[in-house]
Design a protein around this motif. Structure first.
Motif, PDB file in Angstrom:
ATOM      1  N   ARG A   1       0.788  -1.099   0.024  1.00 58.93           N
ATOM      2  CA  ARG A   1       0.049  -0.072   0.149  1.00 58.93           C
ATOM      3  C   ARG A   1       0.781   1.227  -0.124  1.00 58.93           C
ATOM      4  O   ARG A   1       0.394   2.363  -0.736  1.00 58.93           O
ATOM      5  N   ALA A   2       1.852   1.226   0.664  1.00 53.83           N
ATOM      6  CA  ALA A   2       2.900   2.242   0.726  1.00 53.83           C
ATOM      7  C   ALA A   2       3.385   2.527  -0.643  1.00 53.83           C
ATOM      8  O   ALA A   2       3.850   3.621  -1.093  1.00 53.83           O
ATOM      9  N   ARG A   3       3.845   1.431  -1.235  1.00 54.47           N
ATOM     10  CA  ARG A   3       4.561   1.664  -2.772  1.00 54.47           C
ATOM     11  C   ARG A   3       3.310   2.388  -3.752  1.00 54.47           C
ATOM     12  O   ARG A   3       3.799   2.947  -4.575  1.00 54.47           O
ATOM     13  N   THR A   4       2.151   1.759  -3.465  1.00 52.53           N
ATOM     14  CA  THR A   4       1.134   2.164  -4.348  1.00 52.53           C
ATOM     15  C   THR A   4       0.884   3.688  -4.131  1.00 52.53           C
ATOM     16  O   THR A   4       0.652   4.414  -4.909  1.00 52.53           O
ATOM     17  N   ARG A   5       0.904   4.127  -2.782  1.00 51.72           N
ATOM     18  CA  ARG A   5       0.562   5.459  -2.555  1.00 51.72           C
ATOM     19  C   ARG A   5       1.474   6.460  -3.121  1.00 51.72           C
ATOM     20  O   ARG A   5       1.620   7.479  -3.405  1.00 51.72           O
ATOM     21  N   GLY A   6       2.981   6.033  -3.129  1.00 57.02           N
ATOM     22  CA  GLY A   6       4.246   6.762  -3.695  1.00 57.02           C
ATOM     23  C   GLY A   6       4.247   6.700  -4.878  1.00 57.02           C
ATOM     24  O   GLY A   6       4.326   7.844  -5.544  1.00 57.02           O
ATOM     25  N   TYR A   7       3.678   5.835  -5.713  1.00 55.40           N
ATOM     26  CA  TYR A   7       3.445   5.829  -7.157  1.00 55.40           C
ATOM     27  C   TYR A   7       2.447   6.832  -7.442  1.00 55.40           C
ATOM     28  O   TYR A   7       2.534   7.513  -8.462  1.00 55.40           O
ATOM     29  N   GLN A   8       1.285   6.730  -7.024  1.00 57.47           N
ATOM     30  CA  GLN A   8       0.367   7.928  -7.021  1.00 57.47           C
ATOM     31  C   GLN A   8       0.817   9.099  -6.721  1.00 57.47           C
ATOM     32  O   GLN A   8       0.331  10.110  -7.697  1.00 57.47           O
TER      33      GLN A   8
ATOM     34  N   CYS B   1       6.890  12.635   1.318  1.00 52.06           N
ATOM     35  CA  CYS B   1       6.644  11.307   1.794  1.00 52.06           C
ATOM     36  C   CYS B   1       5.939  11.274   3.381  1.00 52.06           C
ATOM     37  O   CYS B   1       6.767  11.855   4.303  1.00 52.06           O
ATOM     38  N   PRO B   2       4.961  10.702   3.376  1.00 52.54           N
ATOM     39  CA  PRO B   2       4.345  10.827   4.796  1.00 52.54           C
ATOM     40  C   PRO B   2       4.906   9.758   5.848  1.00 52.54           C
ATOM     41  O   PRO B   2       4.309   9.785   6.972  1.00 52.54           O
ATOM     42  N   TYR B   3       5.807   8.854   5.385  1.00 55.19           N
ATOM     43  CA  TYR B   3       6.075   7.828   6.271  1.00 55.19           C
ATOM     44  C   TYR B   3       7.345   8.054   6.914  1.00 55.19           C
ATOM     45  O   TYR B   3       8.213   8.676   6.482  1.00 55.19           O
ATOM     46  N   ASN B   4       7.423   7.737   8.222  1.00 57.87           N
ATOM     47  CA  ASN B   4       8.523   7.875   9.103  1.00 57.87           C
ATOM     48  C   ASN B   4       9.382   6.320   9.221  1.00 57.87           C
ATOM     49  O   ASN B   4      10.451   6.289   9.356  1.00 57.87           O
ATOM     50  N   ASP B   5       8.558   5.374   9.253  1.00 53.07           N
ATOM     51  CA  ASP B   5       9.088   3.908   9.129  1.00 53.07           C
ATOM     52  C   ASP B   5      10.036   3.632   8.058  1.00 53.07           C
ATOM     53  O   ASP B   5       9.493   4.097   6.928  1.00 53.07           O
ATOM     54  N   PHE B   6      11.162   2.985   8.518  1.00 50.97           N
ATOM     55  CA  PHE B   6      12.221   2.802   7.288  1.00 50.97           C
ATOM     56  C   PHE B   6      11.748   1.950   6.386  1.00 50.97           C
ATOM     57  O   PHE B   6      11.804   2.284   5.225  1.00 50.97           O
ATOM     58  N   ASP B   7      11.095   0.799   6.588  1.00 53.87           N
ATOM     59  CA  ASP B   7      10.676  -0.017   5.503  1.00 53.87           C
ATOM     60  C   ASP B   7       9.410   0.658   4.723  1.00 53.87           C
ATOM     61  O   ASP B   7       9.661   0.689   3.370  1.00 53.87           O
ATOM     62  N   ALA B   8       8.534   1.265   5.386  1.00 54.97           N
ATOM     63  CA  ALA B   8       7.339   1.958   4.586  1.00 54.97           C
ATOM     64  C   ALA B   8       7.877   3.099   3.803  1.00 54.97           C
ATOM     65  O   ALA B   8       7.429   3.299   2.524  1.00 54.97           O
ATOM     66  N   LYS B   9       8.887   3.612   4.227  1.00 55.39           N
ATOM     67  CA  LYS B   9       9.410   5.092   3.553  1.00 55.39           C
ATOM     68  C   LYS B   9      10.108   4.635   2.321  1.00 55.39           C
ATOM     69  O   LYS B   9      10.089   4.983   1.168  1.00 55.39           O
ATOM     70  N   GLY B  10      10.854   3.360   2.505  1.00 52.54           N
ATOM     71  CA  GLY B  10      11.625   2.843   1.406  1.00 52.54           C
ATOM     72  C   GLY B  10      10.625   2.310   0.241  1.00 52.54           C
ATOM     73  O   GLY B  10      10.987   2.560  -1.009  1.00 52.54           O
ATOM     74  N   HIS B  11       9.536   1.579   0.473  1.00 46.55           N
ATOM     75  CA  HIS B  11       8.700   1.312  -0.411  1.00 46.55           C
ATOM     76  C   HIS B  11       7.942   2.490  -1.113  1.00 46.55           C
ATOM     77  O   HIS B  11       7.589   2.487  -2.147  1.00 46.55           O
ATOM     78  N   TRP B  12       7.624   3.530  -0.147  1.00 41.25           N
ATOM     79  CA  TRP B  12       6.932   4.656  -0.901  1.00 41.25           C
ATOM     80  C   TRP B  12       7.757   5.258  -1.934  1.00 41.25           C
ATOM     81  O   TRP B  12       7.381   5.641  -3.094  1.00 41.25           O
TER      82      TRP B  12
ATOM     83  N   TRP C   1       7.387   5.721  -5.906  1.00 36.60           N
ATOM     84  CA  TRP C   1       7.601   7.372  -6.558  1.00 36.60           C
ATOM     85  C   TRP C   1       8.692   7.152  -7.482  1.00 36.60           C
ATOM     86  O   TRP C   1       8.490   7.847  -8.847  1.00 36.60           O
ATOM     87  N   ARG C   2       9.629   6.594  -7.345  1.00 33.63           N
ATOM     88  CA  ARG C   2      10.783   6.388  -8.400  1.00 33.63           C
ATOM     89  C   ARG C   2      10.111   5.713  -9.616  1.00 33.63           C
ATOM     90  O   ARG C   2      10.370   6.155 -10.826  1.00 33.63           O
TER      91      ARG C   2
END
Length: 58
Positions: free
Chosen positions: A11-18, A29-40, A44-45
């Protein structure tokens, strides 16, 4: 437990893509968690690459 974690990260990756498709900056990026931020940021990339290759035409 593993499925829930995978769903959250997907879900974090999808939101980053959007966010990337809509033109938001990676610093938003709204995430502070390292894993979620990486996926976001990964999502995005991917969106930036797709926009650069002409996938999204306005």
């Amino acid at each position: 437990m593993k499925r829930q974690k995978r769903d959250r990260l997907e879900r974090a990756r999808t939101r980053g893509y959007q966010a990337g498709v809509s033109g938001r900056a990676k610093e938003q990026c709204p995430y502070n968690d390292f894993d979620a931020k990486g996926h976001w940021l990964g999502g995005w990339r991917d969106a930036m690459e797709d926009k650069g290759s002409g996938l999204f035409i306005k």
